[in-house]
Design an enzyme around this catalytic site. Structure first.
Site, PDB file in Angstrom:
ATOM      1  CB  CYS A 228       3.582   7.180   0.118  1.00  0.00           C
ATOM      2  SG  CYS A 228       5.084   7.225   1.304  1.00  0.00           S
TER       3      CYS A 228
ATOM      4  CG  HIS B 234       2.037   4.884   5.330  1.00  0.00           C
ATOM      5  ND1 HIS B 234       1.768   4.644   4.078  1.00  0.00           N
ATOM      6  CD2 HIS B 234       2.700   5.952   5.457  1.00  0.00           C
ATOM      7  CE1 HIS B 234       1.970   5.493   3.210  1.00  0.00           C
ATOM      8  NE2 HIS B 234       2.737   6.208   3.969  1.00  0.00           N
TER       9      HIS B 234
END
Lengths: 380, 380
Positions: free
Chosen positions: A83, A328
């Site tokens: 991420c 996200h």
């Protein structure tokens, strides 16, 4: 080493973009950033992405996106740090300009996750953890964060509902962001009704994955003296496995990278006007606030309870919704954060605008804290 | 912009390393490079890798390898450009040193492919092609190269057996390289008996995949005035889809990147003493020779037939076995090539040593020519 400025911002709304391919998402954001900058030709492209090799069966996104962006031939590569991929792409873009090699560099973060059923996505995401010491035991990535949150509650005496302000703030802010996935404020009651995903992480303590792309165009600062400046840029790493850390409740790589970024910028926590934190989970937001010097150990949640993280508070976070409400798209998130901080610094954040923002901090986290990319941006 | 020198080389033999994990392969190469350089602490790590997310279910290799290498905390990230991943990691390492940010940077290429059955590997490898315009039709990566080879034979009037010298040279050279997967010279008869993989690509026209890792340690040249110097470093890209290229028989990104690398080094094809070409397939070696200026269009195979590519010839290639005999751990290959060129320049290539090497060219190719990374290295 040359200073670097941000002259273009490009964003695709975070959604389930069933009808748009990964290349088109990246191209849309990249083109928007180039148009925003008034730049028609770039010298190099850095693409941040986490899962395209497995979820989209597409590798070599650097060359692919360069081509479809009308920039066939330029230097291009994909960066991956789970991420933290998009923050890493930004970091490499900065190095490419700082080195003197290039004068117009595009950093794009992109992720397209709705193409495969849930199980594959879960498998892809747990690749952010240590495959041989964590994932092998069957834990999911949410599960790992649940373990950290549970430990935090135990050590510092909190209840799950004490984390509510993180979600309430994020959703209130996301309501003002046209690029956000969820644009509806929530109440404390809504938070408390949130179903458990992995106890004590409820639906409102976890950010939603999504499809999206965000891009920034970078040039040497001397060519854009009035543009937003990259005042600090640093990456630090830590163990992938949480159990290997001296303290599972301390983001050492956040502390290490923010210390370097603060030093480069000549600022400290008191100078930061807003903080785009990596609130993939409420617990991560709390730990980031502590590691970046905004709260003492164990006081990150207290800070949120005191409303210091809200607009108008001492250190507003997730000002455009954060990972929680904006969504996200894992390997794109770092550039959404940086793009949103840039919009705030330019005064272009619309209804989400925070007043008087001169210095912003953005922090992008790979895994449960293994790769942390920290940037300080400043208005000139 | 600072000049960059190579002060450490680390290699793991290319094999089917069933008993060694991907992290341990990377650590072994990295540690060897650090020991070779006499360096105990690095500032940053760039890991080139193509398939670990899907084949090894492990992402975020930058932080992971940094930790297990005893360098917990340093800036680290993974670069991916299909089979051009390791060359890309080298390129970023160079930028990090050149920018002035770092004084000791490690570039590691690593790939661990024997963990999953054949089908998964084939799927992972075709990710180097365009998923929506090539792979979707069911073509494999070998199949794409077969199409290019067939077209080359048609255009320039060659037979399959005309490509034999590429394999014969590579296997003869690989016999002298202790890190090579295949260490046995082959005859023309062996080549001609080679079974077809995807006509006209025979077993001896295709390189074997394998497990391996290679590493180089980079420092500012002023700190190592006698070390091998990076004289030129450039990346160029092209379309992923072969059908989108003006000429499917011309590696435009090879021409673009080598032109820049030559200019940086102030050299031309006549100054190159050896060429570590990306001979993943015989046809790629031929096309590279042409794009880099060693042969006219359609004359790459002729050059091989004239033995100009052999040791002692005008432009020796695959001097340590190339991808063909050393083996092709896809995301690691670019650093094997650069490590081998460095050994040659240092006079450390053992029985594979080419005499009087002062300037070497190394070219790493992602996909069927979409990302091409070219380096010129020089002995001081």
């Amino acid at each position: 080493m040359r200073q670097v400025a941000i002259v273009g911002v490009g964003l695709v709304p975070v959604r389930e973009h069933w009808e748009i391919s990964i290349r088109d998402l990246a191209v849309e954001a990249g083109r928007a950033a180039m148009e925003d900058a008034g730049v028609e030709k770039i010298d190099a492209l850095y693409v941040g992405n986490m899962t395209s090799g497995s979820i989209n069966q597409q590798r070599q996104l650097g060359a692919l996106v360069a081509d479809f962006l009308g920039q066939r031939g330029v230097e291009a590569v994909r960066m991956e740090a789970a991420c933290g991929s998009a923050g890493s792409a930004m970091r490499q873009g900065i190095l490419a300009v700082a080195s003197g090699d290039y004068d117009a560099v595009l950093a794009i973060g992109v992720e397209k996750m709705t193409e495969t059923p849930g199980a594959d996505t879960t498998t892809a995401l747990v690749g952010a953890a240590d495959a041989e010491y964590e994932a092998i035991h069957g834990v999911s990535f949410v599960g790992l964060n649940a373990l950290i949150m549970r430990r935090y509650m135990h050590e510092y005496g909190y209840q799950q509902q004490d984390f509510a302000p993180f979600a309430i703030n994020a959703h209130a802010n996301g309501a003002h962001n046209p690029y956000a996935m969820f644009r509806k404020a929530i109440t404390r009651e809504t938070y408390e009704r949130g179903r458990m995903v992995s106890e004590p992480v409820s639906l409102f303590d976890a950010s939603p994955i999504g499809d999206g792309a965000a891009a920034l165009l970078l040039v040497p600062a001397e060519k854009a003296p009035r543009a937003v400046r990259v005042a600090g840029s640093a990456v630090a790493t830590d163990t992938l496995s949480i159990h290997d850390r001296k303290d599972p409740l301390w983001l050492q790589a956040a502390e290490d990278s923010v210390r370097r970024a603060y030093a480069q910028a000549g600022v400290g926590p008191d100078d930061i006007d807003l903080f785009e934190a990596h609130d993939a989970f409420s617990i991560m937001a709390a730990l980031s606030l502590e590691a970046c010097g905004f709260a003492e150990r164990g006081q990150g949640v207290r800070l949120a309870q005191e409303e210091a993280i809200m607009p108008g508070g001492r250190i507003p976070i997730s000002t455009m919704g954060g990972l929680k409400a904006r969504g996200h798209p894992v390997g794109a998130t770092g550039l959404y954060q940086l793009a949103e901080a840039t919009l705030q610094l330019r005064g272009d954040a619309g209804d989400a605008q925070i007043d008087g923002v001169r210095t912003a901090l953005a922090q992008n986290i790979g895994g449960s804290g293994a790769t942390i990319v920290t940037h300080v941006l400043q208005r000139q």
